[in-house]
Write an enzyme that holds these catalytic residues in place. Structure first.
Site, PDB file in Angstrom:
ATOM      1  N   ASP A 112       1.521   0.405   5.463  1.00  0.00           N
ATOM      2  CA  ASP A 112       1.141   1.758   5.880  1.00  0.00           C
ATOM      3  C   ASP A 112       1.439   1.898   7.364  1.00  0.00           C
ATOM      4  O   ASP A 112       1.252   0.951   8.135  1.00  0.00           O
ATOM      5  CB  ASP A 112      -0.338   2.045   5.601  1.00  0.00           C
ATOM      6  CG  ASP A 112      -0.612   3.538   5.490  1.00  0.00           C
ATOM      7  OD1 ASP A 112      -0.902   4.018   4.377  1.00  0.00           O
ATOM      8  OD2 ASP A 112      -0.516   4.238   6.528  1.00  0.00           O
ATOM      9  N   THR A 123       4.305  12.034  -6.280  1.00  0.00           N
ATOM     10  CA  THR A 123       4.689  13.151  -7.141  1.00  0.00           C
ATOM     11  C   THR A 123       5.738  13.986  -6.416  1.00  0.00           C
ATOM     12  O   THR A 123       5.470  14.540  -5.344  1.00  0.00           O
ATOM     13  CB  THR A 123       3.454  14.012  -7.472  1.00  0.00           C
ATOM     14  OG1 THR A 123       2.469  13.165  -8.074  1.00  0.00           O
ATOM     15  CG2 THR A 123       3.817  15.139  -8.429  1.00  0.00           C
ATOM     16  N   ARG A 152      -6.595   8.824 -12.306  1.00  0.00           N
ATOM     17  CA  ARG A 152      -7.602   9.816 -11.917  1.00  0.00           C
ATOM     18  C   ARG A 152      -8.513   9.172 -10.891  1.00  0.00           C
ATOM     19  O   ARG A 152      -8.990   8.052 -11.119  1.00  0.00           O
ATOM     20  CB  ARG A 152      -8.434  10.234 -13.144  1.00  0.00           C
ATOM     21  CG  ARG A 152      -7.629  10.942 -14.216  1.00  0.00           C
ATOM     22  CD  ARG A 152      -8.367  10.920 -15.534  1.00  0.00           C
ATOM     23  NE  ARG A 152      -8.570   9.553 -16.013  1.00  0.00           N
ATOM     24  CZ  ARG A 152      -9.263   9.229 -17.101  1.00  0.00           C
ATOM     25  NH1 ARG A 152      -9.837  10.165 -17.828  1.00  0.00           N
ATOM     26  NH2 ARG A 152      -9.403   7.959 -17.465  1.00  0.00           N
ATOM     27  N   GLU A 153      -8.735   9.852  -9.772  1.00  0.00           N
ATOM     28  CA  GLU A 153      -9.673   9.306  -8.798  1.00  0.00           C
ATOM     29  C   GLU A 153     -11.031   9.152  -9.471  1.00  0.00           C
ATOM     30  O   GLU A 153     -11.447  10.000 -10.246  1.00  0.00           O
ATOM     31  CB  GLU A 153      -9.767  10.235  -7.579  1.00  0.00           C
ATOM     32  CG  GLU A 153      -8.481  10.235  -6.778  1.00  0.00           C
ATOM     33  CD  GLU A 153      -8.540  11.118  -5.537  1.00  0.00           C
ATOM     34  OE1 GLU A 153      -9.645  11.492  -5.111  1.00  0.00           O
ATOM     35  OE2 GLU A 153      -7.463  11.431  -5.006  1.00  0.00           O
ATOM     36  N   ASN A 187       0.285  17.727 -15.085  1.00  0.00           N
ATOM     37  CA  ASN A 187      -0.765  18.305 -14.240  1.00  0.00           C
ATOM     38  C   ASN A 187      -0.844  19.814 -14.419  1.00  0.00           C
ATOM     39  O   ASN A 187      -1.936  20.395 -14.433  1.00  0.00           O
ATOM     40  CB  ASN A 187      -0.513  17.962 -12.769  1.00  0.00           C
ATOM     41  CG  ASN A 187      -1.106  16.605 -12.417  1.00  0.00           C
ATOM     42  OD1 ASN A 187      -1.714  15.961 -13.255  1.00  0.00           O
ATOM     43  ND2 ASN A 187      -0.922  16.172 -11.197  1.00  0.00           N
ATOM     44  N   GLY A 203      -9.387  21.548  -8.051  1.00  0.00           N
ATOM     45  CA  GLY A 203      -8.970  21.272  -6.674  1.00  0.00           C
ATOM     46  C   GLY A 203      -8.378  19.880  -6.594  1.00  0.00           C
ATOM     47  O   GLY A 203      -7.842  19.369  -7.581  1.00  0.00           O
ATOM     48  N   CYS A 239      -3.938  16.958  -6.242  1.00  0.00           N
ATOM     49  CA  CYS A 239      -2.883  16.995  -7.258  1.00  0.00           C
ATOM     50  C   CYS A 239      -2.696  18.372  -7.880  1.00  0.00           C
ATOM     51  O   CYS A 239      -1.644  18.988  -7.703  1.00  0.00           O
ATOM     52  CB  CYS A 239      -3.167  15.962  -8.345  1.00  0.00           C
ATOM     53  SG  CYS A 239      -2.940  14.281  -7.746  1.00  0.00           S
ATOM     54  N   LYS A 275      -1.534  21.610  -5.662  1.00  0.00           N
ATOM     55  CA  LYS A 275      -0.213  21.469  -5.037  1.00  0.00           C
ATOM     56  C   LYS A 275       0.872  21.211  -6.092  1.00  0.00           C
ATOM     57  O   LYS A 275       1.991  21.683  -5.947  1.00  0.00           O
ATOM     58  CB  LYS A 275      -0.232  20.376  -3.966  1.00  0.00           C
ATOM     59  CG  LYS A 275      -0.107  18.952  -4.457  1.00  0.00           C
ATOM     60  CD  LYS A 275       0.021  17.985  -3.293  1.00  0.00           C
ATOM     61  CE  LYS A 275       0.068  16.543  -3.761  1.00  0.00           C
ATOM     62  NZ  LYS A 275       1.163  16.210  -4.670  1.00  0.00           N
TER      63      LYS A 275
HETATM   64  N1  LIG Z   1      -4.594  11.074  -5.216  1.00  0.00           N
HETATM   65  C1  LIG Z   1      -4.369  11.135  -6.522  1.00  0.00           C
HETATM   66  O1  LIG Z   1      -5.287  11.186  -7.346  1.00  0.00           O
HETATM   67  C2  LIG Z   1      -2.951  11.122  -7.046  1.00  0.00           C
HETATM   68  C3  LIG Z   1      -2.737  10.888  -8.412  1.00  0.00           C
HETATM   69  C4  LIG Z   1      -1.429  10.858  -8.886  1.00  0.00           C
HETATM   70  C5  LIG Z   1      -0.377  11.091  -8.010  1.00  0.00           C
HETATM   71  N2  LIG Z   1      -0.617  11.333  -6.698  1.00  0.00           N
HETATM   72  C6  LIG Z   1       0.517  11.524  -5.807  1.00  0.00           C
HETATM   73  O2  LIG Z   1       0.748  10.298  -5.122  1.00  0.00           O
HETATM   74  C7  LIG Z   1       1.189  10.545  -3.780  1.00  0.00           C
HETATM   75  C8  LIG Z   1       0.266   9.864  -2.796  1.00  0.00           C
HETATM   76  O3  LIG Z   1      -1.027  10.434  -2.925  1.00  0.00           O
HETATM   77  P1  LIG Z   1      -2.267   9.835  -2.109  1.00  0.00           P
HETATM   78  O4  LIG Z   1      -3.460  10.622  -2.521  1.00  0.00           O
HETATM   79  O5  LIG Z   1      -2.305   8.360  -2.254  1.00  0.00           O
HETATM   80  O6  LIG Z   1      -1.784  10.219  -0.599  1.00  0.00           O
HETATM   81  P2  LIG Z   1      -2.459   9.930   0.799  1.00  0.00           P
HETATM   82  O7  LIG Z   1      -1.984  11.008   1.701  1.00  0.00           O
HETATM   83  O8  LIG Z   1      -3.912   9.685   0.635  1.00  0.00           O
HETATM   84  O9  LIG Z   1      -1.841   8.531   1.288  1.00  0.00           O
HETATM   85  C9  LIG Z   1      -0.539   8.404   1.763  1.00  0.00           C
HETATM   86  C10 LIG Z   1      -0.474   7.209   2.719  1.00  0.00           C
HETATM   87  O10 LIG Z   1       0.908   7.017   3.073  1.00  0.00           O
HETATM   88  C11 LIG Z   1       0.975   6.641   4.441  1.00  0.00           C
HETATM   89  N3  LIG Z   1       2.344   6.931   4.895  1.00  0.00           N
HETATM   90  C12 LIG Z   1       2.950   8.128   5.013  1.00  0.00           C
HETATM   91  N4  LIG Z   1       4.223   7.960   5.391  1.00  0.00           N
HETATM   92  C13 LIG Z   1       4.446   6.632   5.527  1.00  0.00           C
HETATM   93  C14 LIG Z   1       5.573   5.832   5.864  1.00  0.00           C
HETATM   94  N5  LIG Z   1       6.754   6.374   6.137  1.00  0.00           N
HETATM   95  N6  LIG Z   1       5.421   4.507   5.899  1.00  0.00           N
HETATM   96  C15 LIG Z   1       4.248   3.937   5.612  1.00  0.00           C
HETATM   97  N7  LIG Z   1       3.144   4.631   5.263  1.00  0.00           N
HETATM   98  C16 LIG Z   1       3.244   5.973   5.213  1.00  0.00           C
HETATM   99  C17 LIG Z   1      -0.119   7.460   5.100  1.00  0.00           C
HETATM  100  O11 LIG Z   1      -0.518   6.891   6.330  1.00  0.00           O
HETATM  101  C18 LIG Z   1      -1.230   7.406   4.031  1.00  0.00           C
HETATM  102  O12 LIG Z   1      -2.091   6.304   4.236  1.00  0.00           O
HETATM  103  C19 LIG Z   1       1.282  12.060  -3.653  1.00  0.00           C
HETATM  104  O13 LIG Z   1       2.578  12.456  -3.970  1.00  0.00           O
HETATM  105  C20 LIG Z   1       0.311  12.543  -4.719  1.00  0.00           C
HETATM  106  O14 LIG Z   1       0.641  13.823  -5.181  1.00  0.00           O
HETATM  107  C21 LIG Z   1      -1.880  11.336  -6.195  1.00  0.00           C
END
Ligand SMILES: NC(=O)c1ccc[n+]([C@@H]2O[C@H](COP(=O)([O-])OP(=O)(O)OC[C@H]3O[C@@H](n4cnc5c(N)ncnc54)[C@H](O)[C@@H]3O)[C@@H](O)[C@H]2O)c1
Length: 466
Positions: A56, A147, A176-177, A237, A286, A289, A292
């Protein structure tokens, strides 16, 4: 147990042998982005035996992980992460030079937030790709887990220098969170989109332990082309969001027609072709996911010359669901100025501390902007909500949130809200009005509350709405 390295297996180009012989492929995997998806993916892949490094760019986040501090709340994750780091299968870093050169597979799990026009913002995906291109070894498979819109793989592959050296694949995430780790280790389906045999085999190797463990369980491992995998995630979704908006439309009709949406949902859900899930009317969906992803799919549809009206309507009904409850609160309180409202639940859903695009937080914002004092309670998401809304006052339990309030709103489906003790509430609340924005209170409790002088408003129910 026979172990064989991935390059060996790929060079044989015999996919069925890996699957049928039950080989355990211990692979070196990098996961970029230690957010909800990336961290859960990294922990789960190490738990099934792979060597995983999580990267990260946020140094504080990585320092926290080294100190066993999760950046968010997710049941069971902290314990499993500790087990895997102790076993030496899971590491963290901030430097691409430490993560990519040895990786056979890289999962991109960075955020894809919405732009103002609804399109998915893919800047973080591009940045990750450029960095992978610089540091990854030949033959590496780069997997979109974030996504992304249908067709993104073409851009990704260009950023990775074409298909000459690095393979591209899609493996969208359905966790799912709140149940994220279990969803990853015991999934209902894994979708893998590839356009090369090498990438297909590599992902088969990654997931073989889960495929084996799910034998006899309802589970599908679906291999497809990349564009189909990308679209399947958005479509799933959007379908779930559509079910919720459909029920919120039914709620409006129920209110106008004197029907009860919870009973309508019960009848509909008993039909196996419909199923009972995601039929709950309320203040809307909300999270990071649904809103957006529906907006991004509408944008993609439009840009591909397809009609996005259905998807836009899903979003419009969702907004209307929140505003309808807000208007009811205003009507009940007459004016918001000088009033205190207790809000139970701030996270976008229970079992998470995530308040991104949370309808509960949005409701608090509208109330505060209207002049009310808002006292919120949430077992996990209080701090996060207060970061978004500094004027929000936090309470340690539902009764403190209700104390002195003119009205109490249930905004998130935390189980505690269904268990509210009406007598205790009656002892502390100022105005005897409850707006149950999630239809959490059972009928008997609503009846009892009414005998104690409460007015209880649900969503789409035979109640005091009209
Ligand atoms: N949160 C969910 O429940 C969920 C479920 C399914 C899919 N998704 C999808 O998964 C993706 C990630 O979601 P999330 O909730 O984990 O996102 P998030 O924003 O919580 O986490 C993303 C992480 O990536 C890091 N990051 C960004 N650019 C970077 C880079 N170039 N190098 C290294 N680290 C980098 C950020 O610092 C952050 O910690 C999204 O596309 C989301 O739509 C999310």
């Amino acid at each position: 147990m026979h172990c064989q390295s991935l390059p060996e297996l790929i060079s044989e180009h015999d996919s069925t042998r890996a699957a049928s012989a039950g080989w355990t492929l211990l692979m070196r995997i990098a996961v970029v982005g230690m957010g909800h998806v990336g961290l859960v993916t990294a922990v789960a892949l190490s738990a099934i035996g792979h060597n995983v490094i999580g990267l990260d760019s946020d140094e504080d986040r990585i320092i926290g992980l080294f100190n066993a501090q999760l950046p968010f709340y997710e049941p069971g994750l902290k314990e499993e992460m500790a087990r895997q780091t102790f076993a030496g299968r899971l590491w963290f870093c901030t430097s691409p030079a430490d993560a990519y050169p040895a990786a056979e597979v890289v999962f991109i799990c960075v955020g894809t937030p919405p732009d103002e026009n609804g399109a998915a913002n893919l800047i973080a995906v591009e940045r990750a790709a450029l960095s992978i291109y610089e540091h990854a070894s030949d033959g590496c498979v780069v997997v979109e887990k974030s996504t992304v819109p249908c067709g993104t793989h073409q851009r990704l592959s260009r950023a990775l220098g074409g298909y000459s050296r690095i393979y591209v694949a899609s493996n969208p995430e359905f966790l799912r969170e709140g149940t994220a780790l279990m969803d990853t280790l015991e999934p209902s389906r894994i979708v893998v989109g590839t356009n090369s045999e090498s990438a297909r085999l590599a992902l088969r190797g990654v997931y073989q332990p889960i495929i084996d463990s799910m034998e006899g369980e309802p589970f599908a491992y679906i291999e497809t082309d990349i564009a189909t995998a990308e679209l399947a995630k958005n479509a799933s979704n959007a379908m779930l969001a559509t079910k919720i908006s459909f029920m919120n439309l039914m709620a409006r009709i129920c209110e106008a027609g004197g029907a009860d949406v919870t009973k309508v949902a019960e009848v509909m859900g008993a039909d196996p072709r419909i199923g009972p899930a995601f039929l709950d009317a309320g203040i809307g969906f909300g999270g990071f996911c649904f809103p957006k992803d529906v907006a991004a799919l509408a944008y993609t549809a439009q840009s591909l010359g397809c009609d996005p009206d259905l998807l836009n309507e899903v979003l419009a009904i969702n907004q209307d669901a929140l505003l309808t409850v807000f208007e009811r609160i205003k009507t009940e309180l007459w004016h918001l100025q000088g009033k205190q409202v207790g809000v139970l639940g701030l996270a976008f859903k229970p079992d998470t501390d995530d308040t991104r695009f949370s309808p509960a937080v949005e409701l608090c914002r509208l109330l505060i902007e209207g002049g009310a004092t808002v006292v919120g309670w949430d077992p996990q998401a209080g701090k996060s909500a207060q970061t978004e809304l500094p004027d929000l006052i936090l309470a340690g339990d539902p009764y403190i949130a209700a104390e002195g309030s003119d009205l109490l709103v249930i905004a998130t489906e935390w189980p505690e809200t269904a268990d509210l003790d009406i007598d205790r509430l009656a002892g502390v609340i100022k105005g005897r009005t409850i707006v149950d924005g999630r239809n959490m209170l059972p009928d008997w409790k609503v009846s009892y509350a009414e005998t104690q002088g409460f007015k209880v408003f649900g969503v789409g129910r035979l109640c005091e709405w009209n």
